[in-house]
Each structure stands twice: as C-alpha cells, then as structure tokens.
Write a protein that holds these residues in place. Structure first.
Motif, PDB file in Angstrom:
ATOM      1  N   ARG A  84      -9.758   6.711   2.304  1.00 12.40           N
ATOM      2  CA  ARG A  84      -9.141   8.015   2.576  1.00 12.40           C
ATOM      3  C   ARG A  84      -8.733   8.090   4.061  1.00 12.40           C
ATOM      4  O   ARG A  84      -7.648   8.557   4.378  1.00 12.40           O
ATOM      5  N   ARG A  85      -9.601   7.627   4.929  1.00 14.33           N
ATOM      6  CA  ARG A  85      -9.266   7.665   6.369  1.00 14.33           C
ATOM      7  C   ARG A  85      -8.085   6.744   6.674  1.00 14.33           C
ATOM      8  O   ARG A  85      -7.231   7.068   7.503  1.00 14.33           O
ATOM      9  N   TRP A  86      -8.040   5.616   6.004  1.00 14.29           N
ATOM     10  CA  TRP A  86      -6.892   4.710   6.163  1.00 14.29           C
ATOM     11  C   TRP A  86      -5.604   5.396   5.676  1.00 14.29           C
ATOM     12  O   TRP A  86      -4.587   5.406   6.371  1.00 14.29           O
ATOM     13  N   GLN A  87      -5.680   6.002   4.482  1.00 20.75           N
ATOM     14  CA  GLN A  87      -4.478   6.630   3.910  1.00 20.75           C
ATOM     15  C   GLN A  87      -3.954   7.751   4.803  1.00 20.75           C
ATOM     16  O   GLN A  87      -2.745   7.941   4.945  1.00 20.75           O
ATOM     17  N   ARG A  88      -4.872   8.508   5.385  1.00 20.60           N
ATOM     18  CA  ARG A  88      -4.468   9.682   6.168  1.00 20.60           C
ATOM     19  C   ARG A  88      -4.181   9.372   7.639  1.00 20.60           C
ATOM     20  O   ARG A  88      -3.844  10.260   8.403  1.00 20.60           O
ATOM     21  N   GLY A  89      -4.333   8.121   8.043  1.00 15.55           N
ATOM     22  CA  GLY A  89      -4.099   7.795   9.451  1.00 15.55           C
ATOM     23  C   GLY A  89      -5.198   8.314  10.335  1.00 15.55           C
ATOM     24  O   GLY A  89      -4.942   8.888  11.402  1.00 15.55           O
ATOM     25  N   LEU A  90      -6.455   8.135   9.905  1.00 16.29           N
ATOM     26  CA  LEU A  90      -7.600   8.623  10.681  1.00 16.29           C
ATOM     27  C   LEU A  90      -8.647   7.525  10.858  1.00 16.29           C
ATOM     28  O   LEU A  90      -9.846   7.783  10.842  1.00 16.29           O
ATOM     29  N   ALA A  93      -0.800   5.354  13.324  1.00  9.84           N
ATOM     30  CA  ALA A  93       0.604   5.743  13.518  1.00  9.84           C
ATOM     31  C   ALA A  93       1.423   5.299  12.308  1.00  9.84           C
ATOM     32  O   ALA A  93       2.229   6.059  11.771  1.00  9.84           O
ATOM     33  N   GLY A  94       1.181   4.059  11.854  1.00  9.27           N
ATOM     34  CA  GLY A  94       1.917   3.553  10.704  1.00  9.27           C
ATOM     35  C   GLY A  94       1.648   4.363   9.444  1.00  9.27           C
ATOM     36  O   GLY A  94       2.573   4.735   8.717  1.00  9.27           O
ATOM     37  N   MET A  95       0.363   4.676   9.215  1.00 11.44           N
ATOM     38  CA  MET A  95       0.026   5.398   7.989  1.00 11.44           C
ATOM     39  C   MET A  95       0.578   6.821   8.018  1.00 11.44           C
ATOM     40  O   MET A  95       0.949   7.379   6.990  1.00 11.44           O
ATOM     41  N   ARG A  96       0.666   7.401   9.207  1.00 12.44           N
ATOM     42  CA  ARG A  96       1.243   8.750   9.305  1.00 12.44           C
ATOM     43  C   ARG A  96       2.768   8.691   9.165  1.00 12.44           C
ATOM     44  O   ARG A  96       3.378   9.586   8.589  1.00 12.44           O
ATOM     45  N   THR A 126       4.763  10.742   6.255  1.00  9.49           N
ATOM     46  CA  THR A 126       5.772  11.743   6.636  1.00  9.49           C
ATOM     47  C   THR A 126       7.169  11.357   6.186  1.00  9.49           C
ATOM     48  O   THR A 126       7.946  12.219   5.771  1.00  9.49           O
ATOM     49  N   THR A 127       7.511  10.069   6.269  1.00  8.87           N
ATOM     50  CA  THR A 127       8.911   9.663   6.019  1.00  8.87           C
ATOM     51  C   THR A 127       9.082   8.791   4.780  1.00  8.87           C
ATOM     52  O   THR A 127      10.208   8.511   4.380  1.00  8.87           O
ATOM     53  N   GLY A 128       7.966   8.309   4.175  1.00 15.36           N
ATOM     54  CA  GLY A 128       8.097   7.417   3.019  1.00 15.36           C
ATOM     55  C   GLY A 128       8.461   5.995   3.411  1.00 15.36           C
ATOM     56  O   GLY A 128       8.844   5.198   2.541  1.00 15.36           O
ATOM     57  N   TRP A 129       8.358   5.638   4.667  1.00 17.61           N
ATOM     58  CA  TRP A 129       8.759   4.308   5.139  1.00 17.61           C
ATOM     59  C   TRP A 129       7.855   3.912   6.290  1.00 17.61           C
ATOM     60  O   TRP A 129       7.294   4.787   6.967  1.00 17.61           O
ATOM     61  N   MET A 130       7.689   2.631   6.501  1.00 19.92           N
ATOM     62  CA  MET A 130       6.933   2.161   7.661  1.00 19.92           C
ATOM     63  C   MET A 130       7.588   0.875   8.156  1.00 19.92           C
ATOM     64  O   MET A 130       8.102   0.087   7.347  1.00 19.92           O
ATOM     65  N   HIS A 131       7.550   0.682   9.455  1.00 19.13           N
ATOM     66  CA  HIS A 131       8.121  -0.515  10.059  1.00 19.13           C
ATOM     67  C   HIS A 131       7.403  -1.771   9.541  1.00 19.13           C
ATOM     68  O   HIS A 131       6.185  -1.755   9.352  1.00 19.13           O
ATOM     69  N   ASN A 132       8.154  -2.864   9.347  1.00 21.66           N
ATOM     70  CA  ASN A 132       7.573  -4.072   8.756  1.00 21.66           C
ATOM     71  C   ASN A 132       6.380  -4.612   9.539  1.00 21.66           C
ATOM     72  O   ASN A 132       5.344  -4.960   8.956  1.00 21.66           O
ATOM     73  N   ARG A 133       6.484  -4.669  10.869  1.00 27.99           N
ATOM     74  CA  ARG A 133       5.373  -5.209  11.663  1.00 27.99           C
ATOM     75  C   ARG A 133       4.122  -4.348  11.443  1.00 27.99           C
ATOM     76  O   ARG A 133       3.014  -4.863  11.303  1.00 27.99           O
ATOM     77  N   ASP A 135       2.827   4.365  -4.255  1.00 30.86           N
ATOM     78  CA  ASP A 135       3.020   5.799  -4.484  1.00 30.86           C
ATOM     79  C   ASP A 135       3.742   6.483  -3.328  1.00 30.86           C
ATOM     80  O   ASP A 135       4.375   7.520  -3.515  1.00 30.86           O
ATOM     81  N   THR A 136       3.647   5.932  -2.125  1.00 36.61           N
ATOM     82  CA  THR A 136       4.126   6.667  -0.951  1.00 36.61           C
ATOM     83  C   THR A 136       5.399   6.084  -0.314  1.00 36.61           C
ATOM     84  O   THR A 136       6.031   6.775   0.488  1.00 36.61           O
TER      85      THR A 136
END
Ligand SMILES: Cc1cc2nc3c(=O)[nH]c(=O)nc-3n(C[C@H](O)[C@H](O)[C@H](O)COP(=O)(O)OP(=O)(O)OC[C@H]3O[C@@H](n4cnc5c(N)ncnc54)[C@H](O)[C@@H]3O)c2cc1C
Length: 471
Positions: free
Chosen positions: A317-323, A331-334, A338-345, A371-372
């Motif tokens: 849960r902490r990983w999923q929520r960026g905590l 930063a990546g998980m948030r 928020t945007t449905g996307w994350m940078h590859n690195r 899911d996200t």
C-alpha cells in the motif's frame, strides 16, 4: 453491393489501417464496429486507466468516422454473437480486423474466425500492430531469439517503413439498428481519480499525431541522452497511443527516420535509438507470442521457487501510494497515480524497489501497473517487470539491484522531478532531496515518511535469497 465489417479493436485509427484499407479495396460498403468484451481477455481484462483511455479513444474514432459520413457501431460481446447480429442486419460477407498477438485474444480470434467460416463469412486479419511480424525473424537454427540485440539486428536489417496510407475523405458505409451509446460500456471510473488524466492526455488519432509532431524536432535530436531523464520531457509519450493503435508503429518509424534524416548527421543516431525502443516493443510481443505463459509465469523457471517475502499489504500500500520514504520511488508512484504514466527509468526503479528491496512478487507490481497505467500493455508490462525482477530472458540479473539514491542523483541531478511530485520535499535541494533521512529534523518538519526499509540491509537480504536460488 457487397458489405464488410471493419472490426476495430487495438487499431483505433483510420489512417494507415490495413484492415480498413483491405475492406475498402474488396467491398463497396463498410460497417465500422467496436465490441466491448472485456471478459474475453480475462484474467488480463483492461484495467481502470486503460478503460478511461478507451472511452475517449472510441469517442474520437466516432468523430473521425462521422467526418467521413460513417458511424461507429458499438455492441456488447461475446464477440461472435455481436458479429453475427451485425452480419444478419447488414448482409456483410466479410470481417476485417487488425491482428492481435496476445495469446488469449489470438485464441479468441481463431475461434471466431472458424465459426464465421462455417456461416460462410470470411474473417481477414491484417498486420499493422508491429514493425515486424513475430514469426518473421528466427535464429539460424530456426528457433525464436531470446536475446534482444541479435533479434534487433535481424529485425532492423529487414525493416523498411513504408509511406503511410491515408484514409479517404468519404467512407461508404451502412448503418444498422441497435448500436449502444458509448456510456453504456461504463468505461469511465465511478471514483473520479482521473482528473489529472484530462490535463495530461488527448486520446485519439489527432492526439497521437500531435504527440508525434511535438517529438519530431528538438526532443528527437536529444533523445539518446534525454530519454533517461525523468526531469525533462525527453521521450515521445506515444505509448498509450501505440497500445490502442491510434497511430501505427509504421507511421511513427517512417516519420522518425524522415525527420532524423532532415535534422542532419547527428540526428541519425537519435533516430536509430528511438527505433530501437520500438524494437523493444516488438520484442515484447515476440516474447509473449513465443512464450504464451509470460504474463503469469517467470521466463526463467528457477524463479518459480524464489523466496519472495509473503505478500505484505501494508508495504505494498505504501509503495502504491508513493509513501515508501524513498523519494524517486515515491515520485514515480505519484506520477503514475496522477497521470496514468511513469517515465521508463523510474518504472525500472520502482519495480526494482518492490521486487528486490521489498522482495514482493513481481506479479503484484505488474497487476498494480495494469490497473493504473494508461499505456498498460500485456507484452510490454510483463516484459518490463520480468526484465527488472531478473526472471525474464535477457533480463537485468537479479543481483544487479538499482540504488534509488545514486540513480536519482544521476538522472534527476537537481531533484526537480522529485520536487514536482512530492510537495513535502519542495525547497530541499539535491543531493539531500534524494536522501532526506540524512537530516532527521528536516524530515520530521517536512511530514514526509522515513524509509520503509533500510536500502543496504534489504539489498543484502535480496542477495542472500538470490544466492540460495542460484547456488
Ligand atoms: C516495469 C515496467 C513496466 C512497463 N510497462 C509498460 C506497459 O504496460 N506498456 C508500455 O507501453 N510500456 C511499458 N514499459 C516500457 C516503457 O516504460 C514505456 O513504453 C515508455 O516509458 C513509454 O514512454 P514513451 O512513449 O515516452 O517512450 P519512448 O521513449 O518515446 O519510446 C517510444 C515507444 O517505444 C516503446 N518502448 C519504449 N521503451 C520500451 C521498453 N522498455 N519496452 C517496450 N517498449 C518500449 C513504447 O511503445 C514507446 O511508446 C514498462 C517498463 C517497465 C520497466
């Protein structure tokens, strides 16, 4: 006057669409059709973020068709039943669709095609989702490649993007009764967590073309270096458009090579670097095609008996929520939430943290991404997780464990990416922003959590588990 159904699935575009082109070449009229049948893709039915995208992509496709005098018909599955309803109502004698390579969807297509053939209706599958068909390149021994570099050498040698086909201004079509309103599919989430998506994306063919155009100048020239920098807009952000087929990889490759040639000698290399990433996309589909269990089982069978830590809902849960207390991971998980996307690195860093520092099963991470992510793609996602977890073919070995602090300092040197997504850390400069626990007072004041695990200890525990497996 013969009629054909154009069954849109993962090819939500009119330009450079081989299925549409084949239907128009052989028939006088078409019936454009979309069938909502998520159960047919279970256990990997599209997740919530994908369904958000799909809603808007279907609306955009409908608008494009309407400009050409046609309508997108929307029916609910099962696919075979829906096709038979449309065939009866329209007198269609053929069904044209773009080929999907995922094992579950491909098996569904085989069943549908055989049943339609018994009814006297031919189903034609066009290529177009990939640059290279999965059966087209093999090793000298005739077996599938398991390593990317020789695969890409062989695939690149035969690759010649062709001039993309443009859809005609009018599409002679038939309308039939019974099409459902788009809202009937219930694709939009009931909890409105998607506000950030609207700001970040323009689903549909026009949005895909815009993203490509935005990329073709300076970003393309800088791509080879900037692609690893989450603090910069260094990549094309075409992944959801490519997944839904709002633009074909051929259109992208053709435009990139042409622009790279126009931009001069230095840009040729950047063009090749970009093409290589499209090659990874093809390679993921290639691996899934030749290893149909890849979405659920490790490609390296030793990992069937790896000592994963039993599922820890609190840590996950902490990983999923960026905590987690590790800034670049959070930063990546948030960004993802928020945007449905994350940078590859950063995808690699968060996946490494989950599977190595927390030693949680890679499938738990893959499911959350599924899911996200608006670009959730069975082949790319499974490949990306297996690669990072070390259980794939040609993967980063398990013992190579990313250090999120040194990675943060290298690829987000000023901490701008971390500060953008973690307001608690705004105003804290690099290098401290990547390791705020070094100043306990500041950490307390910021309200940002302490690390969920000690990076060095969890790394050592992961290596011990790896040695038990490999020794
Ligand atoms: C753990 C993990 C999970 C991932 N899950 C997905 C996923 O579900 N869907 C998805 O499309 N990508 C996935 N990727 C790959 C990659 O992160 C994204 O494709 C990329 O970040 C998309 O951004 P872009 O379009 O700006 O990429 P660009 O750098 O502009 O690349 C152009 C295109 O090449 C393809 N591509 C780029 N990198 C990769 C790669 N490493 N593997 C396969 N194809 C690639 C994508 O289609 C992308 O749109 C995953 C990677 C990891 C490490």
């Amino acid at each position: 006057m013969s009629t054909a159904i154009v069954w849109f699935r993962r090819d939500l575009r009119l330009d450079d669409n081989g299925a549409l082109q084949a239907a128009l070449d052989a028939h006088e009229r078409i019936v454009p059709l979309y069938i909502d049948a998520p159960d047919e893709e279970a256990p990997w039915a599209p997740g919530a973020a994908s369904r958000w995208w799909l809603h808007h992509a279907l609306a955009a496709l409908d608008r494009r068709l309407a400009e050409r005098g046609a309508t997108l018909h929307r029916l609910r599955g099962p696919s075979l039943d829906a096709l038979r309803v449309v065939i009866r109502a329209s007198g269609a004698v053929a069904v044209h669709a773009q080929r999907i390579y995922e094992p579950i969807a491909a098996a569904r297509d085989r069943r549908v095609s055989e049943a339609l053939a018994r009814d006297g209706v031919a189903m034609h599958l066009a290529s177009g989702a990939l640059l290279t068909e999965p059966h087209a390149v093999t090793t000298g021994a005739g077996t599938p490649y398991r390593v990317f570099t020789p695969y890409w050498r062989a695939a690149r040698a035969r690759l010649q993007p062709r001039t993309p086909w443009t859809a005609p201004a009018r599409l002679p079509s038939r309308s039939i009764e019974g099409s459902l309103p788009l809202d009937a599919f219930g694709l939009l989430p009931s909890i409105r967590w998607d506000a950030g998506f609207d700001a970040a994306w323009q689903p549909g063919e026009a949005g895909a073309q815009q993203a490509l155009d935005d990329f073709l100048g300076a970003p393309l020239r800088e791509y080879a270096e900037a692609r690893d920098r989450p603090d910069q807009v260094g990549t094309s952000r075409l992944s959801p458009h490519l997944h839904f087929g709002e633009i074909s990889p051929n259109q992208v490759a053709h435009a990139v090579l042409r622009s790279a040639a126009d931009l001069g000698a230095g840009a040729r290399q950047a063009g090749e670097a970009y093409l290589r990433e499209l090659g990874w996309r093809d390679f993921s589909q290639y691996l899934l095609h030749h290893n149909p269990t890849m979405a659920d089982r490790p490609l390296d069978p030793r990992f069937e008996r790896f000592a994963w830590v039993p599922r820890d809902p609190h840590a996950q849960r902490r990983w999923q929520r960026g905590l987690t207390g590790i800034p670049i991971v959070d930063a990546g998980m948030r960004e993802l939430w928020t945007t449905g996307w994350m940078h590859n690195r950063v995808r690699m860093l968060v996946a490494s943290f989950l599977t190595k520092n927390l030693r949680q099963h890679w499938l738990d991470g893959a499911r959350w991404f599924w899911d996200t992510l608006v670009d959730a793609d069975l082949a790319n996602n499974s490949q990306g997780w297996q690669w990072t977890a070390g259980c794939g073919v040609d993967a980063a070995p398990y013992f190579r464990i990313f250090n999120p602090v040194t990675q943060g300092l290298k690829f987000d040197p000023h901490g701008h990416y971390v500060q953008r997504w973690i307001p608690e850390l705004a105003g804290i400069a690099a290098p401290l922003v990547h390791q705020p626990w070094h100043d306990p007072d500041l950490l307390r004041r910021s309200g940002y959590p302490a690390p969920l695990v000690d990076l060095a200890e969890s790394r050592a525990a992961a290596l011990t588990a790896w040695k038990a497996l490999s020794g």
